[in-house]
Every structure is written in C-alpha cells, then in structure tokens.
Enzyme design. Structure first.
Site, PDB file in Angstrom:
ATOM      1  N   MET A 142      -8.951   8.112  -0.101  1.00 15.32           N
ATOM      2  CA  MET A 142      -9.814   8.494   1.036  1.00 15.32           C
ATOM      3  C   MET A 142     -10.389   9.880   0.795  1.00 15.32           C
ATOM      4  O   MET A 142      -9.662  10.790   0.376  1.00 15.32           O
ATOM      5  CB  MET A 142      -8.985   8.537   2.317  1.00 15.32           C
ATOM      6  CG  MET A 142      -8.292   7.235   2.640  1.00 15.32           C
ATOM      7  SD  MET A 142      -7.315   7.439   4.132  1.00 15.32           S
ATOM      8  CE  MET A 142      -6.562   5.821   4.241  1.00 15.32           C
TER       9      MET A 142
ATOM     10  N   SER B  53       0.842  -1.204   0.000  1.00 17.00           N
ATOM     11  CA  SER B  53       0.000   0.000   0.000  1.00 17.00           C
ATOM     12  C   SER B  53       0.871   1.244   0.000  1.00 17.00           C
ATOM     13  O   SER B  53       1.624   1.490   0.955  1.00 17.00           O
ATOM     14  CB  SER B  53      -0.897   0.017   1.236  1.00 17.00           C
ATOM     15  OG  SER B  53      -1.396   1.336   1.413  1.00 17.00           O
TER      16      SER B  53
ATOM     17  N   HIS C 102      -8.362   0.968  -3.847  1.00 15.81           N
ATOM     18  CA  HIS C 102      -9.277   0.799  -2.712  1.00 15.81           C
ATOM     19  C   HIS C 102      -9.957   2.139  -2.462  1.00 15.81           C
ATOM     20  O   HIS C 102      -9.364   3.050  -1.884  1.00 15.81           O
ATOM     21  CB  HIS C 102      -8.455   0.328  -1.496  1.00 15.81           C
ATOM     22  CG  HIS C 102      -9.232   0.198  -0.234  1.00 15.81           C
ATOM     23  ND1 HIS C 102      -8.633   0.019   0.998  1.00 15.81           N
ATOM     24  CD2 HIS C 102     -10.579   0.198   0.011  1.00 15.81           C
ATOM     25  CE1 HIS C 102      -9.547  -0.072   1.936  1.00 15.81           C
ATOM     26  NE2 HIS C 102     -10.738   0.041   1.370  1.00 15.81           N
TER      27      HIS C 102
ATOM     28  N   ASP D 154      -4.795   3.512  -1.842  1.00 16.93           N
ATOM     29  CA  ASP D 154      -5.842   3.878  -0.892  1.00 16.93           C
ATOM     30  C   ASP D 154      -6.353   5.290  -1.151  1.00 16.93           C
ATOM     31  O   ASP D 154      -5.652   6.263  -0.890  1.00 16.93           O
ATOM     32  CB  ASP D 154      -5.270   3.818   0.531  1.00 16.93           C
ATOM     33  CG  ASP D 154      -5.080   2.387   1.009  1.00 16.93           C
ATOM     34  OD1 ASP D 154      -6.042   1.599   0.915  1.00 16.93           O
ATOM     35  OD2 ASP D 154      -3.971   2.065   1.476  1.00 16.93           O
TER      36      ASP D 154
ATOM     37  N   ASP E 264      -6.504  -6.341   4.610  1.00 11.28           N
ATOM     38  CA  ASP E 264      -5.878  -5.019   4.593  1.00 11.28           C
ATOM     39  C   ASP E 264      -5.897  -4.404   5.982  1.00 11.28           C
ATOM     40  O   ASP E 264      -6.969  -4.148   6.529  1.00 11.28           O
ATOM     41  CB  ASP E 264      -6.671  -4.151   3.596  1.00 11.28           C
ATOM     42  CG  ASP E 264      -6.113  -2.748   3.440  1.00 11.28           C
ATOM     43  OD1 ASP E 264      -5.021  -2.471   3.967  1.00 11.28           O
ATOM     44  OD2 ASP E 264      -6.792  -1.932   2.781  1.00 11.28           O
TER      45      ASP E 264
ATOM     46  N   HIS F 275      -1.358  -1.501  -4.028  1.00 13.33           N
ATOM     47  CA  HIS F 275      -2.629  -1.160  -3.381  1.00 13.33           C
ATOM     48  C   HIS F 275      -2.676   0.356  -3.215  1.00 13.33           C
ATOM     49  O   HIS F 275      -1.767   0.958  -2.643  1.00 13.33           O
ATOM     50  CB  HIS F 275      -2.704  -1.878  -2.040  1.00 13.33           C
ATOM     51  CG  HIS F 275      -4.007  -1.712  -1.330  1.00 13.33           C
ATOM     52  ND1 HIS F 275      -5.130  -2.474  -1.618  1.00 13.33           N
ATOM     53  CD2 HIS F 275      -4.384  -0.872  -0.329  1.00 13.33           C
ATOM     54  CE1 HIS F 275      -6.125  -2.110  -0.826  1.00 13.33           C
ATOM     55  NE2 HIS F 275      -5.701  -1.136  -0.034  1.00 13.33           N
TER      56      HIS F 275
ATOM     57  N   MET G 149     -11.471  -5.862   5.565  1.00 12.30           N
ATOM     58  CA  MET G 149     -10.619  -4.941   6.335  1.00 12.30           C
ATOM     59  C   MET G 149     -10.282  -5.575   7.684  1.00 12.30           C
ATOM     60  O   MET G 149     -11.163  -6.077   8.378  1.00 12.30           O
ATOM     61  CB  MET G 149     -11.324  -3.609   6.573  1.00 12.30           C
ATOM     62  CG  MET G 149     -11.543  -2.748   5.338  1.00 12.30           C
ATOM     63  SD  MET G 149     -10.053  -2.379   4.405  1.00 12.30           S
ATOM     64  CE  MET G 149      -9.073  -1.488   5.604  1.00 12.30           C
TER      65      MET G 149
ATOM     66  N   MET H  58     -12.106   4.420  -0.547  1.00 17.08           N
ATOM     67  CA  MET H  58     -12.772   4.691   0.736  1.00 17.08           C
ATOM     68  C   MET H  58     -13.501   6.007   0.575  1.00 17.08           C
ATOM     69  O   MET H  58     -13.142   7.027   1.173  1.00 17.08           O
ATOM     70  CB  MET H  58     -11.722   4.742   1.867  1.00 17.08           C
ATOM     71  CG  MET H  58     -11.229   3.355   2.240  1.00 17.08           C
ATOM     72  SD  MET H  58      -9.740   3.412   3.238  1.00 17.08           S
ATOM     73  CE  MET H  58      -8.520   3.402   1.944  1.00 17.08           C
TER      74      MET H  58
HETATM   75  C1  DX5 Z   1      -6.283   1.676   5.780  1.00 16.94           C
HETATM   76  C2  DX5 Z   1      -5.800   1.332   4.381  1.00 16.94           C
HETATM   77  C3  DX5 Z   1      -4.681   0.367   4.354  1.00 16.94           C
HETATM   78  C4  DX5 Z   1      -3.389   0.809   4.973  1.00 16.94           C
HETATM   79  C5  DX5 Z   1      -2.618  -0.408   5.401  1.00 16.94           C
HETATM   80  O1  DX5 Z   1      -7.452   2.410   5.670  1.00 16.94           O
HETATM   81  O2  DX5 Z   1      -6.862   0.764   3.652  1.00 16.94           O
HETATM   82  O3  DX5 Z   1      -4.441  -0.070   3.019  1.00 16.94           O
HETATM   83  O4  DX5 Z   1      -2.612   1.576   4.112  1.00 16.94           O
HETATM   84  O5  DX5 Z   1      -1.514   0.009   6.094  1.00 16.94           O
HETATM   85  P1  DX5 Z   1      -0.803  -0.865   7.215  1.00 16.94           P
HETATM   86  O6  DX5 Z   1      -0.256  -2.071   6.549  1.00 16.94           O
HETATM   87  O7  DX5 Z   1       0.241   0.055   7.715  1.00 16.94           O
HETATM   88  O8  DX5 Z   1      -1.842  -1.205   8.249  1.00 16.94           O
HETATM   89 ZN    ZN Z   2      -6.472  -0.221   1.696  1.00 18.23          ZN
END
Ligand code: DX5
Ligand code: ZN
Length: 224
Positions: free
Chosen positions: A36, A7, A65, A34, A175, A32, A136, A67
C-alpha cells in the site's frame, strides 16, 4: 484448483519468517503480500525490502497485491525481488494493457484487481490476457473489515463470463473479510483463490489454515 493465500498484513511482523513458515507447513499454497502506497489507499504497509527478505525464507508462491498508483512504475522491481504473480488495480493506471504486457515480459503471472464499486464489465476486455482476476470483497486499504456480500454477485457474474468464453483456467481470487463462516458462500460463488489475513494469522495459525483447507477440500469434493 482451490488455493489458500494467507495475507501477511495480519501477521506479527516481529515473527514474520516464523509465521510464514507455520502457514506453509500447515498447507497454504500462496502468500498474499499487500503493498500500500498511502495514495491509492489511505494506508502504507511495506515494500520491496520486506518482499526481498521473506523471499529468502520460503518457497511459497508470492501473490503480490499492489495497491499503488501507477503500478507500471514498480512492477519490474517487485518481479526482481521475488513476486511470482503481480496483481494491480484497474483503477490505478490509465494503461491497463501496458501493465499486463510489462508483467508478462518479466515472466511473471498477471492479475488484475477490482475495487468493490468497479463493475465486472471493466475487466472484460482483459480476461484473455490475464492469469487471475482479484475481486475485492472489502474496500482495499485495511485488514480486519467485513466482507461486502454484494461483491459475491460480481464473483458469480465473472465466473459465468469466464466459462462462456472458455476461460475456466483463469483464477478468481477474493480478498477481504473471508472467514470460516462465509468461506462456503465465497467458494459457491466461483472463487478459487482465497485470501485471508486476520482469520489466519490470529491465534493458532496451524489450526486456522487447516480449517480453511478442510472447508475448501470438502466444497471441491461436493463439486460446488
Ligand atoms: C485489504 C487487503 C487484504 C487484507 C485482508 O486491503 O488487500 O489482503 O489483508 O485481510 P482480512 O482477511 O483481515 O480482511
Ligand atoms: Zn490484498
């Protein structure tokens, strides 16, 4: 197949291209990404311009991903800027089949994602329609949290249901909070796509990726 999906949320953004290159060269298969929106989750990360930019510097498979609230508003833009698979949250839309259909019509792979408190039965109606379920293992929103062991129970249940329905080809991604110490347990529960942010992008990226991949190879060889 077991796949590692680092990620980039945990990467050093001033060296993003370089660090993605290192993760790929060490053998990671997916990236990956993310996204947000500050509404579905409290934090804001990055959006289309970043995805479009990094698309130019790597051939890695992009696992995006989302969010974000009402993902149907943005799936075509993420498809256009380089996503290979789009994961959206069950909790973020009132019309899950519509979002699945939209992503399919863009010729991208589809993943549905569940927060820790969402029960497996919520995803059951869609299992036939998707390529991946993302479970998750932390509350979405931030990297660097600790894995919630109760979520592994959901991974186990989900794998069983998929197997009972002859849907073994559906990927189960996990994740949040995954590191070399709990990776064995996560794989044993039935996950096959492993996201890791802080455990990959901290210190030696090459060594971290190789450590993860070795554990994944070993577990596959032991038939777990
Ligand atoms: C959290 C994200 C994850 C995050 C994982 O909302 O979806 O993908 O980056 O990071 P680690 O491995 O540090 O928990
Ligand atoms: Zn993620």
């Amino acid at each position: 197949m077991n796949i590692l999906a680092p990620s980039i949320l945990a990467a050093d953004f001033s060296k993003l291209g370089e660090q993605i290159g290192q993760a790929g060269a060490a053998g990671a298969q997916y990236l990956h990404i993310d996204v947000m929106d500050g509404v579905f989750v409290p934090s804001i990360s990055f959006g289309m311009p970043v995805v479009r930019t990094i698309r130019k510097c790597t051939d890695l498979f992009f696992d995006v991903h989302l969010m974000i609230e009402k993902p149907e508003r943005y799936v075509s833009e993420f498809a256009e800027c380089g996503a290979d698979l789009i994961n959206f949250h069950l909790e973020a839309t009132e019309d899950v089949p519509n979002v699945i259909e939209k992503i399919r019509s863009l010729n991208k792979k589809v993943g549905v994602t569940m927060k820790p408190a969402t029960p497996v039965k919520e995803v059951e109606p869609y299992l036939k329609l998707v390529d991946m379920v993302l479970v998750m293992t932390v509350e979405p929103g931030f990297g660097g949290q600790e894995l919630m062991p109760a979520c592994l129970e959901k991974v186990r249940d989900l794998r069983q249901i998929l197997s009972d329905r002859g849907l073994d080809s559906v990927d189960v991604e996990v994740d949040g909070g995954i590191n070399e110490n709990n990776l064995g347990q996560v794989l044993a529960a039935g996950a096959n796509v492993i996201v890791s942010g802080s455990s990959v992008f901290q210190n030696d990226i090459d060594a971290n990726v190789k450590k993860f991949l070795n554990i994944m190879k070993q577990t596959a060889a032991e038939g777990k």
